[in-house]
Design a protein around this motif. Structure first.
Motif, mmCIF file in Angstrom:
data_model
loop_
_atom_site.group_PDB
_atom_site.id
_atom_site.type_symbol
_atom_site.label_atom_id
_atom_site.label_comp_id
_atom_site.label_asym_id
_atom_site.label_seq_id
_atom_site.Cartn_x
_atom_site.Cartn_y
_atom_site.Cartn_z
ATOM 1 N N THR A 1 6.629 4.999 16.001
ATOM 2 C CA THR A 1 5.685 5.257 17.091
ATOM 3 C C THR A 1 4.372 4.536 16.858
ATOM 4 N N ALA A 2 3.468 4.666 17.827
ATOM 5 C CA ALA A 2 2.138 4.073 17.682
ATOM 6 C C ALA A 2 1.389 4.682 16.498
ATOM 7 N N GLU A 3 1.599 5.972 16.220
ATOM 8 C CA GLU A 3 0.946 6.613 15.072
ATOM 9 C C GLU A 3 1.450 6.031 13.757
ATOM 10 N N HIS A 4 2.749 5.751 13.703
ATOM 11 C CA HIS A 4 3.282 5.116 12.497
ATOM 12 C C HIS A 4 2.640 3.749 12.282
ATOM 13 N N HIS A 5 2.439 3.014 13.361
ATOM 14 C CA HIS A 5 1.793 1.701 13.251
ATOM 15 C C HIS A 5 0.365 1.850 12.736
ATOM 16 N N LYS A 6 -0.353 2.886 13.166
ATOM 17 C CA LYS A 6 -1.724 3.097 12.705
ATOM 18 C C LYS A 6 -1.771 3.340 11.201
ATOM 19 N N VAL A 7 -0.826 4.157 10.723
ATOM 20 C CA VAL A 7 -0.787 4.452 9.288
ATOM 21 C C VAL A 7 -0.516 3.171 8.493
ATOM 22 N N PHE A 8 0.460 2.380 8.934
ATOM 23 C CA PHE A 8 0.781 1.156 8.199
ATOM 24 C C PHE A 8 -0.350 0.136 8.289
ATOM 25 N N ALA A 9 -1.034 0.088 9.419
ATOM 26 C CA ALA A 9 -2.155 -0.839 9.551
ATOM 27 C C ALA A 9 -3.271 -0.493 8.570
ATOM 28 N N ALA A 10 -3.480 0.794 8.331
ATOM 29 C CA ALA A 10 -4.520 1.223 7.389
ATOM 30 C C ALA A 10 -4.058 1.112 5.945
ATOM 31 N N LEU A 11 -2.774 1.364 5.701
ATOM 32 C CA LEU A 11 -2.265 1.411 4.336
ATOM 33 C C LEU A 11 -1.924 0.039 3.763
ATOM 34 N N THR A 12 -1.479 -0.891 4.599
ATOM 35 C CA THR A 12 -0.997 -2.178 4.097
ATOM 36 C C THR A 12 -2.038 -2.971 3.317
ATOM 37 N N PRO A 13 -3.318 -3.041 3.737
ATOM 38 C CA PRO A 13 -4.296 -3.750 2.895
ATOM 39 C C PRO A 13 -4.389 -3.148 1.493
ATOM 40 N N HIS A 14 -4.280 -1.840 1.404
ATOM 41 C CA HIS A 14 -4.305 -1.178 0.099
ATOM 42 C C HIS A 14 -3.084 -1.574 -0.743
ATOM 43 N N LEU A 15 -1.924 -1.649 -0.107
ATOM 44 C CA LEU A 15 -0.702 -2.019 -0.816
ATOM 45 C C LEU A 15 -0.761 -3.467 -1.294
ATOM 46 N N ILE A 16 -1.372 -4.336 -0.503
ATOM 47 C CA ILE A 16 -1.553 -5.731 -0.916
ATOM 48 C C ILE A 16 -2.397 -5.792 -2.187
ATOM 49 N N ASN A 17 -3.474 -5.010 -2.212
ATOM 50 C CA ASN A 17 -4.333 -4.970 -3.386
ATOM 51 C C ASN A 17 -3.595 -4.396 -4.593
ATOM 52 N N THR A 18 -2.809 -3.347 -4.365
ATOM 53 C CA THR A 18 -2.047 -2.744 -5.457
ATOM 54 C C THR A 18 -1.076 -3.748 -6.055
ATOM 55 N N MET A 19 -0.362 -4.475 -5.194
ATOM 56 C CA MET A 19 0.589 -5.465 -5.678
ATOM 57 C C MET A 19 -0.123 -6.608 -6.391
ATOM 58 N N SER A 20 -1.264 -7.040 -5.858
ATOM 59 C CA SER A 20 -2.031 -8.108 -6.486
ATOM 60 C C SER A 20 -2.509 -7.691 -7.867
ATOM 61 N N ALA A 21 -2.989 -6.460 -7.982
ATOM 62 C CA ALA A 21 -3.459 -5.962 -9.276
ATOM 63 C C ALA A 21 -2.312 -5.866 -10.270
ATOM 64 N N ALA A 22 -1.179 -5.368 -9.819
ATOM 65 C CA ALA A 22 -0.024 -5.224 -10.704
ATOM 66 C C ALA A 22 0.416 -6.580 -11.245
ATOM 67 N N ARG A 23 0.454 -7.591 -10.391
ATOM 68 C CA ARG A 23 0.904 -8.913 -10.814
ATOM 69 C C ARG A 23 -0.139 -9.615 -11.676
ATOM 70 N N ALA A 24 -1.411 -9.246 -11.517
ATOM 71 C CA ALA A 24 -2.442 -9.829 -12.376
ATOM 72 C C ALA A 24 -2.306 -9.337 -13.803
ATOM 73 N N ILE A 25 -1.842 -8.097 -13.971
ATOM 74 C CA ILE A 25 -1.721 -7.516 -15.306
ATOM 75 C C ILE A 25 -0.465 -8.008 -16.007
ATOM 76 N N THR A 26 0.628 -8.121 -15.276
ATOM 77 C CA THR A 26 1.906 -8.442 -15.898
ATOM 78 C C THR A 26 2.163 -9.942 -15.888
ATOM 79 N N ARG A 27 3.361 -10.310 -16.276
ATOM 80 C CA ARG A 27 3.750 -11.716 -16.289
ATOM 81 C C ARG A 27 4.128 -12.182 -14.895
ATOM 82 N N ARG A 28 3.864 -11.396 -13.871
ATOM 83 C CA ARG A 28 4.145 -11.710 -12.475
ATOM 84 C C ARG A 28 5.639 -11.698 -12.163
ATOM 85 N N SER A 29 6.412 -11.032 -12.974
ATOM 86 C CA SER A 29 7.825 -10.875 -12.643
ATOM 87 C C SER A 29 7.957 -9.836 -11.537
ATOM 88 N N LEU A 30 9.080 -9.877 -10.831
ATOM 89 C CA LEU A 30 9.259 -8.946 -9.721
ATOM 90 C C LEU A 30 9.298 -7.504 -10.195
#
Length: 370
Positions: free
Chosen positions: A147-176
């Motif tokens: 629904t539109a509400e689900h889209h709102k949640v993902f729109a707000a959460l996705t920038p945070h998830l991008i940062n989380t993934m970026s931080a995780a890969r900065a710490i590790t050897r960047r493996s999946l």
């Protein structure tokens, strides 16, 4: 479905934990699924170069359906074909990812109808070094599309998830799979540090501390990073304020380059926010992760990584690493006290194990591990 500020803060905090410990992805995804009324959530990471894929779904399939997906359905999944080219941060659901009138998708939908989930919404949270990643929420056929509400949640959460993934890969050897993604990583040579919500360094890796001591551009004063040169001091202050979300929560600041007096190219400072400002933290909950790169220092390839990842011998790893670090075959032969012919023979073996045919390809692959 509606999500208040407190519930969203709890979600972002749960995903922040995953930046330090990959085992926390699943609990965080379960929280998200419960909040959205979804059957489950999935994290899908793929390396487009090697073909490696990691898929973790909180809604489990039975053995036969899972094997069928791995053996056949993954390769013809229309969602994947349309999702891979999306820009980083894009949100998509079945309205844009699948064409239900296309007869070529019949086999995929037949398989999907036998699973506990049917509809999907997701955000693209990784597009780096040939790797792509998505976090999705999956809904039952009875629930219907997002629904539109689900889209709102993902729109707000996705920038945070991008940062989380970026931080995780900065710490590790960047493996999946993010091996050794724990605070023990602070003992490594990678130059990274964590900021508190007030912009002070709370933890730093051995590599970060060593780089601070070795240059004359950045200094640590009363727990805060600052630049020696007055003209760059304001730049660092503005950067750190953005990193901990004082201006725009979860929006990563653009990297900055600091020149100093010793180096020609300077230092590059990057940041990945880990949680919204004013979020509720435990005793240790960093607000942002910093990485520091000295552009004047030659990068150092970890020989052990080459041995464990590609099955190279100790001598092969040494030759491959020196080549990537900029040495010529003549210099490698002299340093190792062997002939150039022997170096070339070792390189031929390295090419076969890494899956490349030229020196430039080897450099491109190994450089991504640095």
């Amino acid at each position: 479905m509606a999500m208040d500020e407190a519930a969203f803060a709890e979600l972002t905090q749960a995903f922040s934990s995953a930046a330090l410990d990959p085992s926390q992805w699943r609990p965080a995804m379960s929280k998200l699924a419960d909040a959205l009324g979804a059957v489950g959530c999935a994290l899908e990471l793929s390396d487009l170069t090697s073909g490696e894929a990691v898929i973790d779904n909180t809604a489990q399939l039975d053995g036969d359906l899972a094997r069928l997906y791995e053996d056949r359905i993954f390769a013809i999944n229309p969602r994947i074909r349309r999702a891979v080219p999306l820009r980083l941060g894009a949100i998509a659901d079945d309205a844009s990812l699948v064409d239900r009138d296309d007869p070529a998708n019949g086999e995929f939908f037949d398989w999907l109808s036998r699973t506990p989930y049917y509809y999907l919404i997701g955000g693209k949270i990784l597009a780096q070094d040939g790797a792509v990643g998505f976090l999705t929420a999956n809904f039952s056929q009875a629930h219907g599309m997002a629904t539109a509400e689900h889209h709102k949640v993902f729109a707000a959460l996705t920038p945070h998830l991008i940062n989380t993934m970026s931080a995780a890969r900065a710490i590790t050897r960047r493996s999946l799979r993010g091996e050794a993604l724990t605070l023990e990583a602070l003992g490594t040579e990678r130059a990274f540090a964590f900021l508190s919500a007030d912009g002070r360094l709370v933890e730093a890796s051995v590599g970060f501390e060593a780089l601070l001591r070795a240059q004359d551009t950045l200094r640590l004063r009363q727990g805060e990073l600052t630049a020696d040169r007055p003209g760059e001091r304001r730049m660092v202050e503005t950067f750190l304020a953005a990193a901990v979300g004082r201006r725009s929560p979860l929006a990563p600041p653009a990297p900055i380059r600091l020149r100093g007096t010793q180096g020609v190219r300077g230092l590059v400072l990057r940041a990945a926010p880990l949680a919204p400002r004013h979020d509720a933290y435990d005793i240790f909950r960093p607000a942002a992760l910093l990485t520091l790169t000295d552009l004047d220092q030659p990068h150092r390839v970890r020989r052990g990584d080459l041995e464990s990842l590609f099955g190279l011998t100790e001598r092969e790893a040494e030759i491959a690493a020196r080549l990537v670090e900029g040495a010529t075959l003549e210099r490698i032969a002299a340093a190792l006290e062997i002939s150039e012919h022997t170096v070339r023979q070792h390189l031929k073996s390295v090419f076969g194990k890494v899956g490349v045919t030229r020196q430039a390809e080897l450099v491109a692959v190994v450089a991504r591990l640095v």
